[in-house]
Design a protein around this motif. Structure first.
Motif, PDB file in Angstrom:
ATOM      1  N   TYR A 137      10.715   6.335  -7.666  1.00 25.43           N
ATOM      2  CA  TYR A 137      11.258   5.709  -6.362  1.00 25.43           C
ATOM      3  C   TYR A 137      10.425   4.517  -5.974  1.00 25.43           C
ATOM      4  O   TYR A 137      11.147   3.724  -5.284  1.00 25.43           O
ATOM      5  N   VAL A 138       9.357   4.037  -6.319  1.00 23.34           N
ATOM      6  CA  VAL A 138       8.706   2.820  -6.197  1.00 23.34           C
ATOM      7  C   VAL A 138       9.751   1.611  -6.311  1.00 23.34           C
ATOM      8  O   VAL A 138       9.524   0.728  -5.427  1.00 23.34           O
ATOM      9  N   PHE A 139      10.360   1.707  -7.223  1.00 22.40           N
ATOM     10  CA  PHE A 139      11.311   0.446  -7.343  1.00 22.40           C
ATOM     11  C   PHE A 139      12.395   0.390  -6.071  1.00 22.40           C
ATOM     12  O   PHE A 139      12.641  -0.739  -5.723  1.00 22.40           O
ATOM     13  N   MET A 140      12.659   1.412  -5.588  1.00 23.65           N
ATOM     14  CA  MET A 140      13.597   1.464  -4.563  1.00 23.65           C
ATOM     15  C   MET A 140      12.816   0.698  -3.196  1.00 23.65           C
ATOM     16  O   MET A 140      13.383  -0.034  -2.347  1.00 23.65           O
ATOM     17  N   ILE A 141      11.700   1.213  -3.067  1.00 19.03           N
ATOM     18  CA  ILE A 141      10.747   0.623  -1.912  1.00 19.03           C
ATOM     19  C   ILE A 141      10.637  -0.903  -2.100  1.00 19.03           C
ATOM     20  O   ILE A 141      10.643  -1.404  -1.060  1.00 19.03           O
ATOM     21  N   LEU A 142      10.228  -1.303  -3.271  1.00 20.25           N
ATOM     22  CA  LEU A 142       9.886  -2.590  -3.196  1.00 20.25           C
ATOM     23  C   LEU A 142      11.182  -3.372  -3.235  1.00 20.25           C
ATOM     24  O   LEU A 142      11.075  -4.797  -2.765  1.00 20.25           O
ATOM     25  N   LYS A 143      12.260  -3.087  -3.235  1.00 19.34           N
ATOM     26  CA  LYS A 143      13.355  -3.638  -3.268  1.00 19.34           C
ATOM     27  C   LYS A 143      13.969  -3.499  -1.828  1.00 19.34           C
ATOM     28  O   LYS A 143      14.625  -4.712  -1.239  1.00 19.34           O
ATOM     29  N   LYS A 144      13.929  -2.566  -1.188  1.00 16.49           N
ATOM     30  CA  LYS A 144      14.788  -2.450   0.130  1.00 16.49           C
ATOM     31  C   LYS A 144      13.631  -2.462   1.354  1.00 16.49           C
ATOM     32  O   LYS A 144      14.161  -2.780   2.410  1.00 16.49           O
ATOM     33  N   VAL A 145      12.577  -2.285   1.258  1.00 12.60           N
ATOM     34  CA  VAL A 145      11.467  -2.626   2.153  1.00 12.60           C
ATOM     35  C   VAL A 145      10.643  -3.743   2.497  1.00 12.60           C
ATOM     36  O   VAL A 145      10.165  -4.513   1.478  1.00 12.60           O
ATOM     37  N   PRO A 146      11.245  -4.464   3.619  1.00 12.70           N
ATOM     38  CA  PRO A 146      10.291  -5.849   3.942  1.00 12.70           C
ATOM     39  C   PRO A 146       8.879  -5.598   4.247  1.00 12.70           C
ATOM     40  O   PRO A 146       8.583  -4.620   4.831  1.00 12.70           O
ATOM     41  N   GLU A 147       8.231  -6.498   4.254  1.00 15.76           N
ATOM     42  CA  GLU A 147       6.572  -6.508   4.996  1.00 15.76           C
ATOM     43  C   GLU A 147       6.880  -6.581   6.368  1.00 15.76           C
ATOM     44  O   GLU A 147       7.622  -7.169   6.911  1.00 15.76           O
ATOM     45  N   SER A 148       5.836  -6.101   6.989  1.00 15.72           N
ATOM     46  CA  SER A 148       5.584  -5.940   8.369  1.00 15.72           C
ATOM     47  C   SER A 148       5.695  -7.716   8.924  1.00 15.72           C
ATOM     48  O   SER A 148       4.569  -8.121   8.609  1.00 15.72           O
ATOM     49  N   VAL A 149       6.452  -8.003  10.045  1.00 17.35           N
ATOM     50  CA  VAL A 149       6.359  -9.501  10.637  1.00 17.35           C
ATOM     51  C   VAL A 149       4.997  -9.513  11.306  1.00 17.35           C
ATOM     52  O   VAL A 149       4.355 -10.479  11.165  1.00 17.35           O
ATOM     53  N   PRO A 150       4.660  -8.620  12.124  1.00 19.16           N
ATOM     54  CA  PRO A 150       3.328  -8.713  12.845  1.00 19.16           C
ATOM     55  C   PRO A 150       2.128  -8.817  11.919  1.00 19.16           C
ATOM     56  O   PRO A 150       1.210  -9.552  11.939  1.00 19.16           O
ATOM     57  N   TYR A 151       2.338  -8.092  10.804  1.00 16.80           N
ATOM     58  CA  TYR A 151       1.263  -8.332   9.807  1.00 16.80           C
ATOM     59  C   TYR A 151       1.099  -9.699   9.239  1.00 16.80           C
ATOM     60  O   TYR A 151      -0.025 -10.146   9.093  1.00 16.80           O
ATOM     61  N   LEU A 152       2.106 -10.020   8.750  1.00 17.21           N
ATOM     62  CA  LEU A 152       2.222 -11.449   8.291  1.00 17.21           C
ATOM     63  C   LEU A 152       1.746 -12.609   9.090  1.00 17.21           C
ATOM     64  O   LEU A 152       1.008 -13.404   8.709  1.00 17.21           O
ATOM     65  N   VAL A 190       0.838  -1.226   0.144  1.00 16.30           N
ATOM     66  CA  VAL A 190       0.034  -0.044  -0.016  1.00 16.30           C
ATOM     67  C   VAL A 190       0.745   1.140  -0.112  1.00 16.30           C
ATOM     68  O   VAL A 190       0.665   2.057  -0.448  1.00 16.30           O
ATOM     69  N   PHE A 191       2.015   1.163   0.582  1.00 13.69           N
ATOM     70  CA  PHE A 191       2.839   2.356   0.592  1.00 13.69           C
ATOM     71  C   PHE A 191       3.314   2.596  -0.643  1.00 13.69           C
ATOM     72  O   PHE A 191       3.230   3.821  -1.095  1.00 13.69           O
ATOM     73  N   ALA A 192       3.720   1.588  -1.422  1.00 18.16           N
ATOM     74  CA  ALA A 192       4.233   1.879  -2.560  1.00 18.16           C
ATOM     75  C   ALA A 192       3.088   2.207  -3.786  1.00 18.16           C
ATOM     76  O   ALA A 192       3.357   3.192  -4.472  1.00 18.16           O
ATOM     77  N   VAL A 193       2.060   1.802  -3.502  1.00 19.49           N
ATOM     78  CA  VAL A 193       0.796   2.061  -4.341  1.00 19.49           C
ATOM     79  C   VAL A 193       0.492   3.645  -4.274  1.00 19.49           C
ATOM     80  O   VAL A 193       0.203   4.261  -5.329  1.00 19.49           O
ATOM     81  N   THR A 194       0.371   3.984  -3.036  1.00 19.55           N
ATOM     82  CA  THR A 194      -0.137   5.269  -2.774  1.00 19.55           C
ATOM     83  C   THR A 194       0.933   6.321  -3.362  1.00 19.55           C
ATOM     84  O   THR A 194       0.694   7.506  -3.632  1.00 19.55           O
ATOM     85  N   LEU A 195       2.320   6.011  -2.903  1.00 14.98           N
ATOM     86  CA  LEU A 195       3.325   7.132  -3.746  1.00 14.98           C
ATOM     87  C   LEU A 195       3.156   7.124  -5.044  1.00 14.98           C
ATOM     88  O   LEU A 195       3.355   8.156  -5.777  1.00 14.98           O
ATOM     89  N   VAL A 196       3.062   6.029  -5.993  1.00 13.46           N
ATOM     90  CA  VAL A 196       2.863   6.347  -7.481  1.00 13.46           C
ATOM     91  C   VAL A 196       1.440   7.048  -7.708  1.00 13.46           C
ATOM     92  O   VAL A 196       1.572   7.966  -8.649  1.00 13.46           O
ATOM     93  N   VAL A 225      -4.502  13.336  -5.966  1.00 15.41           N
ATOM     94  CA  VAL A 225      -3.275  13.540  -5.235  1.00 15.41           C
ATOM     95  C   VAL A 225      -3.519  13.389  -3.755  1.00 15.41           C
ATOM     96  O   VAL A 225      -2.741  12.572  -3.012  1.00 15.41           O
ATOM     97  N   GLY A 226      -4.551  14.005  -3.262  1.00 15.31           N
ATOM     98  CA  GLY A 226      -4.962  13.529  -1.712  1.00 15.31           C
ATOM     99  C   GLY A 226      -5.213  12.159  -1.473  1.00 15.31           C
ATOM    100  O   GLY A 226      -4.847  11.870  -0.189  1.00 15.31           O
ATOM    101  N   LEU A 227      -5.651  11.291  -2.459  1.00 14.60           N
ATOM    102  CA  LEU A 227      -5.894  10.198  -1.935  1.00 14.60           C
ATOM    103  C   LEU A 227      -4.623   9.345  -1.900  1.00 14.60           C
ATOM    104  O   LEU A 227      -4.437   8.460  -0.806  1.00 14.60           O
ATOM    105  N   GLY A 228      -3.544   9.603  -2.515  1.00 20.13           N
ATOM    106  CA  GLY A 228      -2.185   9.138  -2.297  1.00 20.13           C
ATOM    107  C   GLY A 228      -1.560   9.515  -0.999  1.00 20.13           C
ATOM    108  O   GLY A 228      -0.962   8.947  -0.388  1.00 20.13           O
ATOM    109  N   LEU A 229      -1.614  11.109  -0.843  1.00 22.81           N
ATOM    110  CA  LEU A 229      -0.830  11.573  -0.065  1.00 22.81           C
ATOM    111  C   LEU A 229      -1.408  10.936   1.391  1.00 22.81           C
ATOM    112  O   LEU A 229      -0.799  10.685   2.274  1.00 22.81           O
ATOM    113  N   GLY A 230      -2.736  11.067   1.726  1.00 19.36           N
ATOM    114  CA  GLY A 230      -3.341  10.799   2.707  1.00 19.36           C
ATOM    115  C   GLY A 230      -3.168   9.195   3.209  1.00 19.36           C
ATOM    116  O   GLY A 230      -3.174   8.965   4.284  1.00 19.36           O
TER     117      GLY A 230
END
Length: 439
Positions: A184-199, A85-91, A116-121
Motif C-alpha cells: 500500500y506504500v505506493f498509494m500513499i506516496l502517490k495520493k498523500v501530499p506533505e503537510s503545508v505547515p511542516y514545509l 515517516v508515515f510510509a516508512v512505518t507502514l512498510v 512490528v511495534g516500532l512501525g505501529l507506534g
C-alpha cells in the motif's frame, strides 16, 4: 492571505475525503496488525505451550517497540516530513509481521514483534498530525474521529481473517496476510501530499506555495499568486523541555495521564478478550464470534463520537465516553450469561473506541506545528507503556480465584480516574485553529 489560512479556507471536498480514506486505510492496516496478535495468541499459546508470563511478553514486547517508535517517529516527522515517516512505518510493521510467520521459536517471535511495534507506534501520531493540519477547524474533530473509525474496521478485518483463516490454515498464514499492507506504500506516496505547515516550518516556502495553489485549483477557489507567510511556530528546534514549558506543561501532564490510562485499559481488555473468554470456558471459535460482534459495536461508537465532538466539544465528549466505558467494564466483569457478556461487551466497545476517536482529535490540538508530531508522539509513547504493563498484570490476575471479575474492577477504576483527569485538567479546543490553540 497567508499559506496556512489559504489551506484552512478550502471548502471541504474531494481532496479532504481522499486524504481521509488514503490515510484511513493505512490506519486500518495498523489496527489489523494489532488485532491479529490477540486472536493468533489464543491458538499459538496452545501449540507452543506458552506460560502466562510468556504470553504476556508476546504482547508487551510490541508495546515496548510502539513506545520507542512513537517518540522517534514524532521527532522524525517534525524533521523529515509527515508523509515520508508515515510510509516508512507502514512498510516496517508489515514486513516484520510477515516475518513472524517464520519465527522458529519464542525468541525470534519477540524480536519480530518488537520491530512490528516500532512501525505501529510510529505511524499513528504522524497520521493524525498530517490529517489535522489539512482539515478546516470547524470540521477537524469530526474528520479525526472518522479517521480513527478505520481502527474499528481494522480490528473487524483481523477478526474475520482470524475466524476464517486460523482454524483452517493456522496462525502462520494469518501473519503472512498481515504483511500484505506493505504494498500500500505506493498509494500513499502517490495520493498523500506533505503537510503545508511542516514545509513552511522547514523553510520550503516555494514548495508549500505551489502545493497550496494546486489544492486551490482542485477545490475550485481563487488561486492566489502572492506568497504571504506567517510563522507557524516560534522556533524550529524540537526539544523535550518544550513539552514541559509554559503553556504546555499542564497539557502534557493531562495527555500523558489520559494516554497511559486509556491504552492500559484498551489493550488490557481487547487484546486479551479472546483468551479471557476461553478461560471462562468458551471455545476458541465461540470467543472469536463474541469478540467479532463486540468489534462491530465499535463502528456506531465512532459515528456517535464524530457527531458529539463538534456539538458538545472534545472535553465533555471524551470524559463522558470514558466514564460510560468504565460503567460498562464493571458490569461486563459481573456478567455470567452469554446475553449479559454480549450486551455489556458491546457497550464497552462502543464507548471505548468512541473515546479513542476523540483522543486522537484532542492530542495534536495541544501543541504548535514545530512540536506537534513530537508532542503527540510522546503522549502516544507514554500510553504504550500502559500497554506494556497491562498484559503482564492481566496474566497474573487471571490465575487468581475470581480473576475475571477482579480484572474488570481494576479497569473500571482506571477509566474513572482518566475521566476525572480530563474534567480537571482539560481545556476545550472545539472550533479553534491549530495555530491559535498551539500558543
Amino acid at each position: 492571505m497567508d499559506l496556512v489560512s489559504r489551506v484552512q479556507r478550502l471548502p471541504v471536498g474531494k481532496f479532504h475525503y481522499t486524504l481521509l480514506w488514503v490515510i484511513g486505510l493505512g490506519w486500518m492496516f495498523d489496527a489489523m496488525d494489532t488485532g491479529l496478535i490477540s486472536f493468533i495468541l489464543t491458538k499459538m499459546a496452545t501449540e507452543w505451550s506458552l506460560s502466562p508470563a510468556e504470553k504476556g511478553w508476546v504482547v508487551s514486547i510490541g508495546f515496548v517497540g510502539m513506545a520507542i517508535g512513537a517518540v522517534c517517529s514524532g521527532a522524525l516527522a517534525d524533521r523529515w516530513g509527515r508523509r515520508n515517516v508515515f510510509a516508512v512505518t507502514l512498510v516496517t510493521y508489515s514486513i516484520a509481521t510477515a516475518l513472524c510467520a517464520f519465527a522458529p521459536n519464542l525468541t525470534w517471535l519477540l524480536v519480530f514483534r518488537f520491530i512490528v511495534g516500532l512501525g505501529l507506534g510510529g505511524q499513528l501520531p504522524v497520521a493524525v498530525t498530517l490529517v489535522s493540519e489539512y482539515i478546516p477547524a470547524q470540521v477537524r474533530g469530526r474528520f479525526i474521529v472518522l479517521l480513527e473509525s478505520f481502527w474499528g474496521l481494522g480490528w473487524l478485518v483481523a477478526a474475520l481473517v482470524s475466524y476464517f483463516v486460523i482454524p483452517s490454515y493456522g496462525w502462520h498464514v494469518a501473519f503472512l496476510i498481515g504483511g500484505l499492507p506493505a504494498l500500500y506504500v505506493f498509494m500513499i506516496l502517490k495520493k498523500v501530499p506533505e503537510s503545508v505547515p511542516y514545509l513552511i516550518n522547514r523553510g520550503r516556502i516555494e514548495e508549500a506555495h505551489a502545493l497550496v495553489q494546486k489544492l486551490e485549483r482542485e477545490c475550485g477557489v481563487e488561486v492566489i499568486q502572492q506568497i504571504e507567510v506567517k510563522p507557524v511556530a516560534a522556533k524550529q528546534s524540537v526539544s523535550f523541555s518544550q513539552l514541559w514549558s509554559n503553556p504546555f506543561a499542564k497539557r502534557t501532564l493531562m495527555l500523558w495521564l489520559i494516554w497511559f490510562g486509556i491504552v492500559y485499559s484498551y489493550y488490557g481488555i481487547f487484546t486479551w478478550l479472546p483468551s479471557l473468554l476461553v478461560k471462562q470456558g468458551y471455545s476458541i471459535v465461540q470467543s472469536f464470534e463474541y469478540v467479532l460482534v463486540m468489534i462491530l459495536a465499535q463502528l456506531p461508537g465512532y459515528i456517535a463520537a464524530a457527531w458529539l465532538v463538534e456539538k458538545l466539544g472534545r472535553k465533555w465528549t471524551l470524559a463522558g465516553f470514558i466514564g460510560f466505558c468504565a460503567l460498562s467494564a464493571y458490569f461486563f466483569g459481573q456478567a455470567n450469561t452469554v446475553t449479559l457478556i454480549m450486551f455489556w461487551g458491546c457497550l464497552m466497545s462502543f464507548f471505548n473506541l468512541g473515546a479513542w476517536g476523540v483522543l486522537y482529535t484532542y492530542t495534536p490540538e495541544q501543541y504548535p506545528t514545530n512540536i506537534r508530531a513530537f508532542g503527540s508522539g510522546w503522549a502516544s509513547a507514554i500510553g504504550r507503556m500502559g500497554g506494556i504493563v497491562a498484559p503482564l498484570v492481566v496474566t497474573q490476575m487471571m490465575v487468581q480465584s475470581n480473576g475475571f471479575n477482579h480484572v474488570f474492577m481494576m479497569f473500571t477504576a482506571v477509566l474513572l480516574a482518566v475521566a476525572l483527569v480530563i474534567l480537571v485538567l482539560g481545556e476545550e479546543t472545539k472550533g479553534k485553529t491549530l495555530e491559535s490553540i498551539g500558543m
